[in-house]
Design a protein around this motif. Structure first.
Motif, PDB file in Angstrom:
ATOM      1  N   GLY A 652       0.837  -1.489   0.170  1.00 25.57           N
ATOM      2  CA  GLY A 652      -0.041  -0.272  -0.040  1.00 25.57           C
ATOM      3  C   GLY A 652       1.079   1.061   0.168  1.00 25.57           C
ATOM      4  O   GLY A 652       0.081   2.039  -0.738  1.00 25.57           O
ATOM      5  N   SER A 653       2.095   0.883  -0.056  1.00 23.05           N
ATOM      6  CA  SER A 653       2.704   2.478   0.156  1.00 23.05           C
ATOM      7  C   SER A 653       3.190   2.532  -1.198  1.00 23.05           C
ATOM      8  O   SER A 653       3.137   2.165  -2.151  1.00 23.05           O
ATOM      9  N   ALA A 654       3.881   3.721  -0.671  1.00 26.67           N
ATOM     10  CA  ALA A 654       4.719   4.506  -2.333  1.00 26.67           C
ATOM     11  C   ALA A 654       5.524   3.872  -2.770  1.00 26.67           C
ATOM     12  O   ALA A 654       6.824   3.661  -1.595  1.00 26.67           O
ATOM     13  N   GLY A 655       5.925   4.306  -4.217  1.00 30.81           N
ATOM     14  CA  GLY A 655       7.477   4.311  -4.147  1.00 30.81           C
ATOM     15  C   GLY A 655       7.922   2.828  -5.120  1.00 30.81           C
ATOM     16  O   GLY A 655       8.847   2.459  -5.954  1.00 30.81           O
ATOM     17  N   TYR A 656       6.247   1.635  -4.690  1.00 29.82           N
ATOM     18  CA  TYR A 656       7.260   0.176  -5.344  1.00 29.82           C
ATOM     19  C   TYR A 656       5.915   0.073  -6.792  1.00 29.82           C
ATOM     20  O   TYR A 656       6.048  -1.249  -6.698  1.00 29.82           O
ATOM     21  N   GLY A 657       5.039   0.873  -6.759  1.00 31.63           N
ATOM     22  CA  GLY A 657       4.408   0.016  -8.267  1.00 31.63           C
ATOM     23  C   GLY A 657       2.585   0.622  -8.042  1.00 31.63           C
ATOM     24  O   GLY A 657       2.289   0.325  -7.330  1.00 31.63           O
ATOM     25  N   ARG A 658       2.357  -0.126  -9.176  1.00 31.25           N
ATOM     26  CA  ARG A 658       1.147  -0.144  -8.673  1.00 31.25           C
ATOM     27  C   ARG A 658       0.633  -0.574  -8.331  1.00 31.25           C
ATOM     28  O   ARG A 658      -0.197  -0.821  -7.529  1.00 31.25           O
ATOM     29  N   ASP A 659       0.817  -2.369  -8.547  1.00 33.48           N
ATOM     30  CA  ASP A 659       0.675  -3.673  -8.160  1.00 33.48           C
ATOM     31  C   ASP A 659       0.918  -3.541  -6.176  1.00 33.48           C
ATOM     32  O   ASP A 659      -0.494  -4.438  -5.476  1.00 33.48           O
ATOM     33  N   TRP A 660       1.963  -3.053  -6.253  1.00 37.70           N
ATOM     34  CA  TRP A 660       2.306  -2.865  -4.367  1.00 37.70           C
ATOM     35  C   TRP A 660       1.167  -1.383  -4.095  1.00 37.70           C
ATOM     36  O   TRP A 660       0.726  -1.633  -2.695  1.00 37.70           O
ATOM     37  N   ARG A 661       1.011  -1.029  -4.378  1.00 40.16           N
ATOM     38  CA  ARG A 661      -0.350   0.155  -3.607  1.00 40.16           C
ATOM     39  C   ARG A 661      -1.600  -0.279  -3.603  1.00 40.16           C
ATOM     40  O   ARG A 661      -2.376  -0.047  -2.891  1.00 40.16           O
ATOM     41  N   THR A 662      -1.858  -1.560  -5.358  1.00 39.93           N
ATOM     42  CA  THR A 662      -3.357  -1.517  -5.179  1.00 39.93           C
ATOM     43  C   THR A 662      -3.712  -3.021  -4.244  1.00 39.93           C
ATOM     44  O   THR A 662      -4.974  -3.338  -4.111  1.00 39.93           O
ATOM     45  N   ALA A 663      -2.588  -3.338  -3.742  1.00 38.52           N
ATOM     46  CA  ALA A 663      -2.661  -4.235  -2.891  1.00 38.52           C
ATOM     47  C   ALA A 663      -3.422  -4.592  -2.024  1.00 38.52           C
ATOM     48  O   ALA A 663      -3.955  -5.504  -1.171  1.00 38.52           O
ATOM     49  N   VAL A 664      -4.011  -3.144  -1.336  1.00 37.35           N
ATOM     50  CA  VAL A 664      -4.739  -3.209  -0.178  1.00 37.35           C
ATOM     51  C   VAL A 664      -6.700  -2.723  -0.815  1.00 37.35           C
ATOM     52  O   VAL A 664      -7.106  -2.176   0.033  1.00 37.35           O
ATOM     53  N   TYR A 665      -5.984  -3.135  -2.065  1.00 38.32           N
ATOM     54  CA  TYR A 665      -7.923  -2.723  -2.325  1.00 38.32           C
ATOM     55  C   TYR A 665      -8.486  -3.298  -1.582  1.00 38.32           C
ATOM     56  O   TYR A 665      -9.149  -4.803  -1.870  1.00 38.32           O
ATOM     57  N   ARG A 666      -9.626  -2.978  -1.029  1.00 30.66           N
ATOM     58  CA  ARG A 666     -10.687  -3.574  -0.752  1.00 30.66           C
ATOM     59  C   ARG A 666     -10.528  -4.503   0.910  1.00 30.66           C
ATOM     60  O   ARG A 666     -11.358  -5.225   1.486  1.00 30.66           O
ATOM     61  N   GLN A 667      -9.285  -4.808   1.494  1.00 31.68           N
ATOM     62  CA  GLN A 667      -9.304  -5.260   1.822  1.00 31.68           C
ATOM     63  C   GLN A 667      -8.138  -4.309   3.241  1.00 31.68           C
ATOM     64  O   GLN A 667      -6.935  -4.496   3.285  1.00 31.68           O
ATOM     65  N   MET A 668      -8.226  -3.274   3.009  1.00 32.69           N
ATOM     66  CA  MET A 668      -7.111  -2.740   3.674  1.00 32.69           C
ATOM     67  C   MET A 668      -7.020  -3.086   5.495  1.00 32.69           C
ATOM     68  O   MET A 668      -7.602  -3.177   6.257  1.00 32.69           O
ATOM     69  N   GLY A 669      -5.422  -3.016   6.134  1.00 31.22           N
ATOM     70  CA  GLY A 669      -5.283  -3.307   7.519  1.00 31.22           C
ATOM     71  C   GLY A 669      -5.248  -4.861   6.912  1.00 31.22           C
ATOM     72  O   GLY A 669      -4.949  -6.016   8.034  1.00 31.22           O
ATOM     73  N   THR A 670      -5.461  -5.909   5.769  1.00 28.85           N
ATOM     74  CA  THR A 670      -5.402  -7.261   5.545  1.00 28.85           C
ATOM     75  C   THR A 670      -3.487  -7.985   5.730  1.00 28.85           C
ATOM     76  O   THR A 670      -2.701  -7.776   6.109  1.00 28.85           O
ATOM     77  N   PRO A 671      -3.478  -7.423   3.903  1.00 34.87           N
ATOM     78  CA  PRO A 671      -1.878  -7.058   3.863  1.00 34.87           C
ATOM     79  C   PRO A 671      -1.235  -6.474   4.298  1.00 34.87           C
ATOM     80  O   PRO A 671       0.861  -7.117   4.531  1.00 34.87           O
TER      81      PRO A 671
END
Length: 832
Positions: A652-671
């Motif tokens: 979910g952090s910045a700096g590592y691309g779209r897939d790292w950013r959107t890993a939290v989609y619909r599940q903030m707090g899980t990954p």
């Protein structure tokens, strides 16, 4: 409940090789490792730290002026002989403008208030000959002659000016309110180009409103004469606007109860693109926040933002306006691919099924709006140089699509040039775009390949090619004057190192220009022969440097604003490490701090603290100066007290691309919590940490994740401090939350899955809740509701600290000190 962490850690990390050139660094930090897979240790090269000196809490939480008053917003003078920058005034939040010659010593001289207007051209615009630069200072327009340095004031009044633009005939246009003017710089003649009115077009006589009015008009001759006279006067006035060149043009009427959202005038001065929306009123669905400490001694209410649960769609109606004829053409979105697609079909089906209902999908127009200007730094409606073509960046309000379209000026139609679709959400960063000069081509940034890169779209060939590619981010793009080279900032060699690069527009090898090994920003000099650099390391705040515009050229330091007091303290050297993830291939980049006398073989494992950064989408495990500088100093103190400390860039952090950013989609707090589990296990295996004695803390998003970790993984952390925390995402703002969780009415599953208040029964470890009471970002109510939930669950091991005068970002040193003394005591009581 205690739990022993035994996580299998993957053996391999990313193996992207770093540049073979030897780093040259005269400034704040250098890295010892040539490989991205190995730890990188930040090395101090200036200052003489006293290794025996204790780091005191009262000092690190004091007004940060004692550290440095670093240069900010640096830019070149018009002739490239000096640089200008803002600098914080000691003991005050005010900023002063400083000027420094390239060959002068010291940190420059403060520009007198009486002279500020002569130097306020940082964001000015140039004419086609590049010999003039126009800018706004204190609401008024000035023009700088870039050959002589002479400054001419064009206006002197109290109305706001914006939208400066040189027209193709040499005139300078500007906007005041919703009126657009053009100034002839040779004789000063100023004329109104267009006045935009948010009301219905006037009529001379109204149609009868009822049967009585109709009968009156037909029966009484005097009434008929009055109506006829009014119509004649109105018709004469309309003809006067059209036929007499000395009279201002007739206004353009955009409709009653409309709000102008975006507007852009053609450089030819003959056309305009306007976006209007229904007014987004806050009254009725906004909230109020009580202030208890006030100058009146009485409780005062402050209006604050609406919540995502109360959000209303924002849709822009686009018009192309011919300023010569006054004709207004609405631009339909129907030519955009996906304009009526049900992009939330699967989400809605899942939520309907959870309620025992069936969702029936249908195609219908989506709410679409012009991309926000701060998201598109080059502009969101951009014309080519002669005004013969225009491109516009659009975004779906449901966050799933971004379009770059051109406008067929003859037929009044949008023509799609690029659709960027994301099942999660489109980033609000990396949206720069513009025309290439003297061509029918557009360049733009896109995360279409996972990482932000530069693309060129040939409108004649209807083809798009990538100019850059790879596992790194490109940002802050500058096209040189010749139009053949892109300059940009990127983390090409390492995710946490940002350097300056260039690449031919035609494509080819990317050339690295700087080797400062930290975080570096740049501005090209007026003649493009030099780079003005703002550079920081993990151990030293930003300073200014200048470098010739060639690869690995020598660097000259211009400013030295860091205090001797700061340099004398024994700040530990954090390692920058990619911690292997047990869930994804990419590592979890982290900063790791250990005590000076760290012993990896010590029989007793070390206590440890994990810091969780805020904002969610933010990068903190990098090689530059952290915006969490107080936390950096607090971590340094913790290492003096025998702690190991780790800051991580969770998914979910910045700096590592779209897939790292959107890993939290619909599940903030899980990954993110999965990543916390991994870094704790790694510390146990690789830094001799006793995993039964680990604490955590963080603010804002970091406070939210502290809750999620304690509630969902009891025993992972012995204690946690949640600062200004989000507890229920349905109560947060729209712009941030709807990206990641959609809207509550569409996706309550995601909100329940992602909000700590639904998991509060899992609390077993010590918890400190730190809540500012006048927080206009994360409402104090978030903490209040969670405290009530914990009381109802009969939880015992938690406490709450309130801060009556603080907003989301603490200001008062006494508040900082009180908060961190409590955090320190929490760790001392529970981890030692």
């Amino acid at each position: 409940m205690k739990r022993k962490i035994t996580i299998a850690i993957a053996a391999a990390l990313m193996t992207v090789a770093c540049a073979s050139s030897e780093p040259m660094n005269q400034t704040g930090a250098s890295y010892s490792s040539p490989s991205q897979t190995e730890p990188r240790t930040l090395t101090r090269v200036t200052g003489t730290p006293d290794s025996e000196q204790a780091i005191r809490m009262t000092q690190i939480m004091a007004n940060p002026d004692w550290i440095a008053r670093s240069p900010e917003n640096a830019y070149w003078s018009w002739d490239g002989r000096t640089v200008l920058f803002d600098r914080k005034r000691e003991g005050s939040p005010q900023r002063d403008l400083f000027i420094r010659g390239l060959t002068d010593g010291g940190n420059g001289e403060r520009v007198a208030l009486a002279d500020l207007h002569q130097h306020a051209y940082r964001d000015g615009i140039k004419n086609s000959d590049r010999n003039l630069k126009a800018y706004v200072f204190e609401r008024n327009v000035f023009v700088l002659d870039r050959e002589t340095g002479a400054v001419t004031q064009i206006t002197r009044d109290s109305s706001n000016k914006s939208e400066l633009q040189f027209l193709t005939d040499g005139r300078l246009s500007y906007r005041s309110g919703n009126d657009f003017y053009a100034v002839n710089l040779r004789n000063g003649f100023t004329e109104l180009l267009v006045s935009l009115q948010t009301q219905d077009a006037p009529v001379a006589v109204q149609a009868p409103t009822d049967i009585l009015a109709q009968e009156e008009i037909e029966l009484i001759e005097w009434t008929q004469v009055q109506r006829r006279n009014r119509q004649e006067r109105f018709d004469d006035q309309q003809r006067m606007h059209a036929e007499n060149p000395s009279v201002a043009p007739a206004p353009i009427f955009l409709g009653r109860n409309k709000q102008i959202a975006e507007v852009s005038l053609s450089p030819a001065g003959d056309r305009m693109v306007v976006a209007v929306q229904d007014p987004q009123t806050w009254r009725g669905d906004s909230d109020v926040m009580p202030r208890y400490v006030t100058e009146t001694g009485r409780i005062e209410n402050q209006d604050v933002r609406r919540r995502v649960a109360d959000a209303k769609p924002v849709h822009h109606t686009l018009y192309l306006i011919d300023l010569n004829s006054g004709e207004k053409t609405e631009l339909s979105y129907e030519t955009l691919p996906g304009w009526d697609e049900d992009v939330l079909k699967s989400v809605r089906e899942e939520n309907y099924a959870a309620r025992g209902e069936t969702y029936v999908s249908e195609r219908k127009p989506r709410a679409i709006n012009v991309m926000q200007r701060w998201s598109a730094p080059e502009g969101n409606i951009v014309w080519n140089d002669d005004g013969s073509a225009v491109a516009i960046m659009l975004r779906a309000w449901d966050n799933k699509d971004r379009w770059i379209a051109t406008i067929d000026l003859e037929r009044g139609r949008l023509q799609n040039q690029d659709r960027l679709h994301d099942y999660a959400w489109i980033n609000r960063d990396f949206n720069a775009f513009n025309w290439l000069p003297n061509s029918n081509k557009i360049w733009f940034l896109s995360e279409g390949s996972n990482y932000s890169h530069i693309y060129v779209r040939d409108l004649d060939a209807q083809s798009t090619r990538a100019v850059t590619s790879g596992r790194y981010l490109v940002d802050h793009v500058t096209l040189n004057q010749a139009g053949d080279t892109f300059y940009f900032q990127a983390n090409k060699e390492h995710p946490g190192i940002f350097e300056i690069y260039r690449v031919p527009v035609a494509g080819g090898d990317v050339e690295r220009l700087t080797y400062l090994e930290g975080i570096t920003q740049y501005r090209l000099s007026p003649d493009e022969s030099q780079l003005l650099l703002t550079h920081s390391s993990a151990l030293l705040p930003p300073e200014l440097y200048v470098q010739d515009n060639r690869a690995n050229a020598s660097v000259t330091r211009l400013t030295e604003t860091v205090s001797d007091e700061f340099l004398a303290l024994p700040w530990p050297e954090p390692e920058l490490i990619g911690v292997p993830s047990s869930h994804v291939e990419d590592p979890i980049w982290s900063r790791v701090y250990v005590p000076d006398d760290f012993d990896p073989d010590r029989a007793e494992g070390y206590p440890a603290v994990v810091f969780i950064h805020g904002a969610g989408y933010l990068q903190n495990a990098h090689a530059g100066w952290s915006q969490y500088f107080r936390e950096f100093m607090f971590h340094s103190k913790l290492t003096q007290q025998g702690y190991v400390v780790l800051d991580l860039d969770f998914r979910g952090s910045a700096g590592y691309g779209r897939d790292w950013r959107t890993a939290v989609y619909r599940q903030m707090g899980t990954p993110e919590v999965e990543d916390l589990v991994d870094v704790v296990a790694w510390m146990g295996e690789h830094r001799n940490v006793d995993v039964e004695r680990v604490g955590t803390y963080g603010g804002s998003y970091g406070g939210f994740l502290t809750f999620m970790a304690l509630f969902k993984e009891p025993g992972l952390f012995k204690a946690g401090a949640a600062l200004r925390p989000v507890t229920d995402w349905a109560h947060y703002n729209t712009g941030y939350t709807s990206n990641i969780l959609n809207l509550p009415q569409d996706d309550m599953i995601a909100y329940r899955r992602s909000s700590p208040i639904y998991f509060a029964e899992g609390l077993e470890d010590a918890l400190l809740i730190s809540a500012p009471m006048v927080d206009a970002n994360v409402f104090f109510q978030d903490s209040v509701r969670l405290v009530q939930r914990l009381i109802e669950l009969e939880k015992e091991n938690f406490e709450t600290a309130i801060f009556p005068v603080e907003d989301h970002g603490f200001v008062e040193p006494s508040s900082w000190l009180d908060q961190y003394r409590r955090i320190y005591k929490l760790f001392e009581d529970n981890l030692k």
